[in-house]
Design a protein around this motif. Structure first.
Motif, PDB file in Angstrom:
ATOM      1  N   VAL A  82     -84.700  28.719 -31.016  1.00  0.00           N
ATOM      2  CA  VAL A  82     -83.584  28.596 -31.963  1.00  0.00           C
ATOM      3  C   VAL A  82     -83.103  27.143 -31.999  1.00  0.00           C
ATOM      4  N   HIS A  83     -83.007  26.586 -33.210  1.00  0.00           N
ATOM      5  CA  HIS A  83     -82.501  25.229 -33.402  1.00  0.00           C
ATOM      6  C   HIS A  83     -81.190  25.302 -34.182  1.00  0.00           C
ATOM      7  N   ARG A  93     -84.855  16.864 -40.351  1.00  0.00           N
ATOM      8  CA  ARG A  93     -85.435  16.152 -39.217  1.00  0.00           C
ATOM      9  C   ARG A  93     -86.096  17.135 -38.244  1.00  0.00           C
ATOM     10  N   ILE A  94     -85.471  18.269 -38.030  1.00  0.00           N
ATOM     11  CA  ILE A  94     -86.041  19.279 -37.124  1.00  0.00           C
ATOM     12  C   ILE A  94     -87.378  19.779 -37.675  1.00  0.00           C
ATOM     13  N   LEU A 282     -92.552  30.856 -33.171  1.00  0.00           N
ATOM     14  CA  LEU A 282     -91.546  31.191 -34.185  1.00  0.00           C
ATOM     15  C   LEU A 282     -90.321  30.317 -33.937  1.00  0.00           C
ATOM     16  N   HIS A 283     -89.972  29.510 -34.947  1.00  0.00           N
ATOM     17  CA  HIS A 283     -88.795  28.647 -34.849  1.00  0.00           C
ATOM     18  C   HIS A 283     -87.757  29.098 -35.868  1.00  0.00           C
ATOM     19  N   ILE A 284     -86.529  29.241 -35.430  1.00  0.00           N
ATOM     20  CA  ILE A 284     -85.439  29.619 -36.338  1.00  0.00           C
ATOM     21  C   ILE A 284     -84.452  28.454 -36.370  1.00  0.00           C
ATOM     22  N   ILE A 285     -84.166  27.954 -37.575  1.00  0.00           N
ATOM     23  CA  ILE A 285     -83.201  26.858 -37.680  1.00  0.00           C
ATOM     24  C   ILE A 285     -81.910  27.388 -38.312  1.00  0.00           C
ATOM     25  N   LEU A 286     -80.840  27.332 -37.534  1.00  0.00           N
ATOM     26  CA  LEU A 286     -79.521  27.773 -38.013  1.00  0.00           C
ATOM     27  C   LEU A 286     -78.798  26.550 -38.583  1.00  0.00           C
ATOM     28  N   VAL A 287     -78.451  26.612 -39.868  1.00  0.00           N
ATOM     29  CA  VAL A 287     -77.912  25.436 -40.544  1.00  0.00           C
ATOM     30  C   VAL A 287     -76.454  25.660 -40.947  1.00  0.00           C
ATOM     31  N   ASP A 288     -75.621  24.671 -40.633  1.00  0.00           N
ATOM     32  CA  ASP A 288     -74.215  24.726 -41.041  1.00  0.00           C
ATOM     33  C   ASP A 288     -74.061  24.088 -42.429  1.00  0.00           C
TER      34      ASP A 288
END
Lengths: 458, 197
Positions: A82-83, A93-94, A282-288
């Motif tokens: 989780v990012h 960038r991620i 599996l990468h999950i990117i949580l974005v604000d």
């Protein structure tokens, strides 16, 4: 297309230059709206479902901090990484870092409005990585070097002949062939080879379940699944507001989403991704990207309930007649007009005014967002912050001075009726922005006040 | 402070008071699912429906229905569902070993009457990409596994048992070109559902 300095009205004027096309756009979207109605009316508990969906989302907004932690914990237990990204730049960038780790120069992406919001494709292109959009509509606008004009129907502004020309140029289909069946088959063959070659796939996320750490992705085409299941690395990008508490809540949202979006009972595929497949990352990117700020705006936080169905666009008389590109934002239409000012009030100051405030958007919204009331409130915020255009602010000031003085109002009305009857060209001319693409009706002989006074006696 | 902590802190500071979750029990009516509704809605989603009494009927029915489709490679996740063996080691690999699959035959756990959707999981599929990459898809469903709505479906499914699960309702489709419906966008071009009575 340069949309950087033009506002909604100017861009809508460009779109309105071709009247038959505007009529076609208008009618096509209205047809989708009618399909939505038919579906909604076939479910007796439709209104209860909307209410339940709105309340689940309300609970999410009030408990988002804990749900995000719960989701992160479960996703990590499932084997995902989780990012967290504070803004678009960090998100991009991620993604770039993950792609460089894999030494990838070309990869597939299924529909994700978040990556549109972050302008990911341009960013990756600047770093030498080509993104292949795999949703057919998104691939079409990508080949045309345009942004999507609708969140569910990305190339709804394009005629099939234009798509035939694009495919002839880029995919080598025969010139002049504009048959949807044929063009879709050509895109299927072209994109299959991309799926087979691609080692990384990006998908969006429709719903992320805190309780299980799984993500649900909905498509009709199957492109998210073709990409994600064949890739060594699956990157899922999501806004932090996509969280829902429990798996059973999916029942409510999956009943509402496709019915509201396209008038289907459900999308063809509703895929539940929980763990990476063996050997996969599996990468999950949580974005604000402004969402936590919107959460703090009491008048506007309900906009975060949105499930991106597009029903508010299909029903909006302004969207249907001005086209998605006139909103110069990744998300067009009424919902885009209440989300965008939070991202940049100056750049999007025009959008809350791109509405008749008729309320149709709020009436069809499956999660009951008070869209038209938020549009009205944004107008006040935008004006108070000094971001409204000069002409609009001056006009409002003049209206205030007239409307707050009954005598002046009466006199002005009488004068206007007299002038307009004798010389309608005073209003119907090119100097009055209101008479563009519109004609004023003939002025009545009397005011309503006079008519009422007269008729009450009888 | 890193982005994670900053985001969490901002969310905590800005989130409104917690509201209670709605009770969903009212949506789960005890009335049984209607086979007729499932048939009608699934057909409306583009599925081809065949009712069978016994699974031994499946191979002949498939050969008849796909007689014009040049079906060479058939993958049945349960070998008992088809009379010709699937390619050797079809389960081994990253999914690309299935790129020439013409027809996949799989079992569904649940069918949903209100939308014609079928619930399939990694447990039956063995290879996740199978129902998407195969040119055509056939699904076997017990009539007793049909539930009325999505609420009933999730109640029956419960928590996740596998790493991947999917509701599939009809063949892959798109209407992105002038809203003309075309079957066979990226996934299976057709979906045949065998309902076993």
């Amino acid at each position: 297309m340069d949309t950087s300095i033009k506002d909604h009205a100017a861009l809508a004027e460009q779109f309105n230059a071709n009247e038959p096309r505007v009529n076609w756009h208008d009618e096509t979207l209205w047809w989708v709206r009618q399909k939505r109605d038919k579906m909604a009316w076939s479910i007796p508990e439709w209104e209860e479902l909307r209410e339940a969906a709105s309340r689940i989302k309300h609970n999410v907004l009030g408990n988002l901090h804990d749900y995000l932690l719960e989701f992160e914990r479960n996703a990590q237990q499932n084997g995902a990484t989780v990012h967290w990204a504070a803004d678009a730049e960090e998100h991009n960038r991620i993604v770039l870092g993950l792609l460089q780790e894999q030494n990838v120069k070309r990869m597939v992406k299924s529909k994700s409005m978040l990556t549109e919001e972050c302008h990911l494709n341009h960013y990756l292109a600047d770093h030498g990585i080509e993104v292949i959009d795999t949703d057919l509509g998104e691939r079409i606008v990508q080949l045309a070097k345009e942004p999507p004009s609708h969140i569910v129907l990305p190339c709804i502004h394009k005629k099939k002949e234009e798509i035939g020309d694009l495919f002839h140029e880029h995919l080598g289909t025969p010139a002049g062939n504009a048959d949807p069946q044929f063009l879709t088959a050509a895109a299927r063959a072209h994109l299959r080879s991309e799926f087979i070659q691609s080692r990384v796939a990006i998908t969006g996320v429709n719903f992320a379940v805190a309780e299980t750490g799984e993500m649900v992705v909905c498509t009709n085409e199957g492109n998210a699944d073709m990409g994600a299941h064949l890739a060594d690395v699956h990157i899922a990008c999501m806004g932090i507001e996509k969280i829902i508490p429990q798996r059973r809540h999916l029942g409510v949202f999956l009943r509402l989403l496709a019915r509201s979006a396209t008038g289907q009972p459900i999308t063809t595929y509703s895929s539940h991704f929980r763990t990476p497949k063996p050997g996969q990352q599996l990468h999950i990117i949580l974005v604000d990207n402004g969402r936590s700020r919107q959460l703090g705006r009491e008048d506007f936080r309900n906009s975060l309930k949105c499930i991106r169905c597009g029903a508010c666009m299909n029903t909006c008389p302004v969207y249907r007649r001005s086209g998605g590109h006139s909103y110069h934002n990744a998300i067009a239409g009424p919902i885009g007009a209440i989300l965008a000012p939070n991202l940049d009030m100056k750049q999007y100051a025009d959008l809350p005014f791109a509405s008749t405030l008729c309320g149709s958007c709020s009436n069809v919204c499956p999660v009951k967002i008070d869209i038209h009331q938020q549009l009205y409130k944004w107008r006040q915020v935008v004006t108070q912050e000094g971001q409204a255009s000069g002409a609009k602010a001056a006009g409002m000031k003049m209206m205030t001075s007239v409307l707050s003085r009954p005598g002046l109002y009466k006199f002005a009305g009488k004068t206007a009726r007299w002038v307009l009857r004798l010389a309608p060209g005073v209003a119907n001319n090119r100097f009055n922005p209101w008479s563009k693409q519109r004609e004023l009706p003939a002025a009545p002989k009397t005011s309503f006040a006079d008519w009422y006074k007269e008729n009450r006696k009888q | 402070m890193n982005s994670r902590d900053r985001i969490l802190q901002a969310v905590k500071a800005n989130q409104p008071d917690v509201a209670t979750l709605p009770d969903l029990q009212a949506f789960i009516s005890p009335a049984p699912a209607s086979l007729e509704t499932f048939r009608k809605v699934a057909a409306g989603m583009g599925s081809h429906i065949l009712e069978i009494k016994d699974e031994s009927e499946i191979p002949a029915l498939l050969k008849q229905y796909y007689s014009d489709a040049n079906i060479q490679q058939v993958v049945a996740t349960d070998p008992s569902l088809y009379d010709i063996a699937a390619p050797l080691n079809w389960q081994t690999g990253d999914g690309r070993q299935l790129q020439d699959a013409d027809l996949a035959i799989v079992r569904a756990q649940v069918g949903v009457a209100e939308n014609g959707a079928l619930w399939l999981t990694e447990a039956e599929l063995q290879v996740r990409v199978l129902p998407f990459i195969s040119q055509h898809l056939a699904v076997v469903l017990d009539q007793s596994a049909i539930v009325p709505t999505m609420h009933h479906a999730y109640e029956r499914i419960g928590g996740p048992q596998t790493g991947f699960g999917v509701f599939i309702a009809g063949p892959s489709k798109t209407a992105d070109i002038e809203q003309s419906l075309v079957l066979g966008a990226h996934g299976a071009k057709s979906l045949t559902i065998f309902i076993k009575g």
